[in-house]
Design a protein around this motif. Structure first.
Motif, PDB file in Angstrom:
ATOM      1  N   GLY A 289    -100.675   7.685 -38.389  1.00 20.80           N
ATOM      2  CA  GLY A 289    -102.017   7.601 -38.961  1.00 20.80           C
ATOM      3  C   GLY A 289    -102.199   8.696 -40.007  1.00 20.80           C
ATOM      4  N   SER A 290    -103.195   8.522 -40.873  1.00 24.34           N
ATOM      5  CA  SER A 290    -103.515   9.585 -41.855  1.00 24.34           C
ATOM      6  C   SER A 290    -103.898  10.847 -41.111  1.00 24.34           C
ATOM      7  N   ASP A 291    -104.412  10.662 -39.897  1.00 27.45           N
ATOM      8  CA  ASP A 291    -104.885  11.816 -39.127  1.00 27.45           C
ATOM      9  C   ASP A 291    -103.757  12.825 -38.889  1.00 27.45           C
TER      10      ASP A 291
ATOM     11  N   TYR B 243    -111.555  15.517 -41.137  1.00 26.01           N
ATOM     12  CA  TYR B 243    -111.181  16.760 -41.821  1.00 26.01           C
ATOM     13  C   TYR B 243    -111.772  17.946 -41.049  1.00 26.01           C
TER      14      TYR B 243
ATOM     15  N   CYS C 134    -112.695  12.436 -50.586  1.00 28.87           N
ATOM     16  CA  CYS C 134    -112.454  11.091 -50.064  1.00 28.87           C
ATOM     17  C   CYS C 134    -112.956  10.082 -51.094  1.00 28.87           C
TER      18      CYS C 134
ATOM     19  N   ALA D 152    -107.982   6.092 -48.469  1.00 27.06           N
ATOM     20  CA  ALA D 152    -107.806   5.079 -47.416  1.00 27.06           C
ATOM     21  C   ALA D 152    -108.293   3.692 -47.875  1.00 27.06           C
ATOM     22  N   TYR D 153    -109.322   3.673 -48.752  1.00 28.20           N
ATOM     23  CA  TYR D 153    -109.940   2.397 -49.152  1.00 28.20           C
ATOM     24  C   TYR D 153    -109.601   1.987 -50.580  1.00 28.20           C
TER      25      TYR D 153
ATOM     26  N   THR E 107    -103.345   4.637 -46.305  1.00 30.43           N
ATOM     27  CA  THR E 107    -103.093   4.239 -44.909  1.00 30.43           C
ATOM     28  C   THR E 107    -102.753   2.755 -44.805  1.00 30.43           C
TER      29      THR E 107
ATOM     30  N   LYS F  42    -106.177  -0.073 -43.216  1.00 28.61           N
ATOM     31  CA  LYS F  42    -107.331  -0.786 -43.799  1.00 28.61           C
ATOM     32  C   LYS F  42    -106.856  -2.083 -44.452  1.00 28.61           C
TER      33      LYS F  42
ATOM     34  N   ARG G 157    -100.848   2.619 -36.294  1.00 29.67           N
ATOM     35  CA  ARG G 157    -100.986   4.039 -36.616  1.00 29.67           C
ATOM     36  C   ARG G 157     -99.920   4.445 -37.631  1.00 29.67           C
ATOM     37  N   LEU G 158    -100.168   4.155 -38.873  1.00 28.98           N
ATOM     38  CA  LEU G 158     -99.223   4.546 -39.921  1.00 28.98           C
ATOM     39  C   LEU G 158     -99.998   4.954 -41.173  1.00 28.98           C
TER      40      LEU G 158
HETATM   41  C1  LIG Z   1    -111.414   8.021 -45.303  1.00 25.86           C
HETATM   42  C2  LIG Z   1    -110.532   7.738 -44.156  1.00 25.86           C
HETATM   43  N1  LIG Z   1    -109.340   8.324 -44.074  1.00 25.86           N
HETATM   44  C3  LIG Z   1    -108.515   8.081 -43.049  1.00 25.86           C
HETATM   45  C4  LIG Z   1    -108.873   7.229 -42.039  1.00 25.86           C
HETATM   46  C5  LIG Z   1    -107.960   7.024 -40.874  1.00 25.86           C
HETATM   47  O1  LIG Z   1    -106.780   6.485 -41.252  1.00 25.86           O
HETATM   48  P1  LIG Z   1    -105.613   6.265 -40.186  1.00 25.86           P
HETATM   49  O2  LIG Z   1    -105.964   5.059 -39.405  1.00 25.86           O
HETATM   50  O3  LIG Z   1    -104.417   6.097 -41.080  1.00 25.86           O
HETATM   51  O4  LIG Z   1    -105.519   7.520 -39.339  1.00 25.86           O
HETATM   52  C6  LIG Z   1    -110.104   6.594 -42.064  1.00 25.86           C
HETATM   53  C7  LIG Z   1    -110.510   5.710 -40.965  1.00 25.86           C
HETATM   54  O5  LIG Z   1    -111.599   5.296 -40.793  1.00 25.86           O
HETATM   55  C8  LIG Z   1    -110.950   6.858 -43.153  1.00 25.86           C
HETATM   56  O6  LIG Z   1    -112.166   6.291 -43.223  1.00 25.86           O
END
Ligand SMILES: Cc1ncc(COP(=O)(O)O)c(C=O)c1O
Length: 344
Positions: free
Chosen positions: A74-76, A104, A145, A176-177, A201, A204, A212-213
């Motif tokens: 995940g981006s997390d 963040y 973002c 992400a979007y 990510t 989406k 989770r990537l």
């Molecule tokens: C702006 C933003 N970044 C990252 C994520 C999470 O991405 P990931 O599912 O890759 O952890 C989200 C999820 O809602 C998001 O809104």
């Protein structure tokens, strides 16, 4: 910019773990090096620690080199690793625009890193100068973002670029979007700015939130640093296989994005007609932030109808706002029918 000077001294000095798959990468026939169970199942072997096959396929799609890609759980995971590489706990700071994606702040908090929150304008616009003047010499990482969650709008590219040019630390642009937006990705600017990290990510537009990537794109220097601190086998074999399949089926994703964008417009039109709708914020994402007359009552009513949207009333400038993800045509129709039947 000298990136090495921004890195925490303990990370600079760190000798990374060297896995069995780091030490041998050729074509072996008999693998007796990683204490695996030898009996074949789909997952008895450790995965490629650098996910080379995915990166080979992803690089041309994103117009970057494979060595400029990090893939995370995940981006997390990328958010957490970036903070840990550049921010000294109890001393350094991150700076974020507000409102924005919540992780963040959470990741910074877990790492004992102070967060400076700089308000966007009431229309959720980003003004570089406002953020630059709040940063100090200990502010090592900025998170922007774009398109922004929860407001949905893409930030002004010229303002973001102005910020990258003047900020003396790492700038993370979370895209992400981006696949729902007409704005150009900041991956195009990676060659110009050594301090830039762009996150995207598979959760989406790619339709793979359950895998989770997450992706991060940056200079080879930054990607090497992230590789140095990441857990050795951070992306499992099943995820790697599924991502490869998706990458070979990009047309399906493109068709879905097109439908989602049509549905976003349809939802926007339908919501505009309702008397309880006060304002729909412009969206470059797969969701709409909508201000209603009595958002809490509507939110509860929708839950009773088993339609779940996100309550965003508590975020900055989010008074009476609900965030609505664009669903399938049937789901969107159900939402609109339910709201039409709502009696405040
Ligand atoms: C702006 C933003 N970044 C990252 C994520 C999470 O991405 P990931 O599912 O890759 O952890 C989200 C999820 O809602 C998001 O809104």
């Amino acid at each position: 910019m000298n990136i090495e000077n921004l890195v925490r001294p303990n990370i600079r000095a760190l000798m990374p773990y060297s896995s069995a798959r780091d030490e041998f990468t050729g074509n072996g026939e008999v693998f007796l090096d990683a204490n695996e169970n030898p009996f074949e199942t789909e997952v008895n072997r450790y995965p490629d620690p650098y996910q080379r096959a995915i990166k080979e396929n992803l690089a041309p799609i994103k117009s970057v080199r494979p060595s400029q890609i990090f893939l995370g759980n995940g981006s997390d995971e990328a958010i957490d690793l970036i903070i840990r590489i550049f921010c000294e706990p109890g001393k350094d700071k991150t700076i974020i625009s507000d409102p924005s994606y919540g992780m963040y702040q959470v990741s910074a908090g877990i790492n004992n890193i102070e967060v400076i929150k700089v308000p966007l304008s009431e229309n959720f616009e980003f003004i570089a100068e406002n953020m630059l003047k709040e940063a100090d010499e200990n502010t090592k990482v900025a998170f922007l973002c774009s398109p922004n969650n929860p407001s949905g709008n893409a930030l002004d590219s010229a303002e973001v670029e102005k910020f990258i040019q003047s900020f003396e630390g790492i700038v993370v642009v979370d895209e992400a979007y981006i696949d729902f937006s007409l704005s150009e990705s900041f991956t195009k600017k990676l060659e110009n700015y050594s301090s830039l990290i762009v996150m995207q990510t598979f959760s989406k537009a790619w339709g793979l939130a359950g895998l989770r990537l997450g992706m991060a794109f940056a200079s080879e220097e930054i990607i090497s640093l992230i590789n140095k601190v990441k857990p050795p086998y951070n992306i499992n074999i099943l995820t790697q296989k599924a991502a490869l399949e998706a990458l070979n089926n990009e047309d399906k994703v493109k068709a879905e994005i097109k439908l989602i964008l049509q549905q976003r417009e349809w939802l926007q039109n339908e919501l505009t007609k309702l008397v309880i709708t006060e304002h729909i914020f412009p969206s470059d994402s797969n969701f709409l932030l909508v201000r209603f007359k009595e958002a809490k009552q509507l939110f509860d009513y929708l839950i009773a109808k088993e339609i779940i949207v996100r309550d965003r009333r508590k975020v900055r400038f989010g008074d009476n706002c609900l965030r609505i993800t664009v669903g399938t045509p049937e789901e969107n129709q159900k939402l609109i029918t339910a709201i039409k039947n709502y009696q405040p």
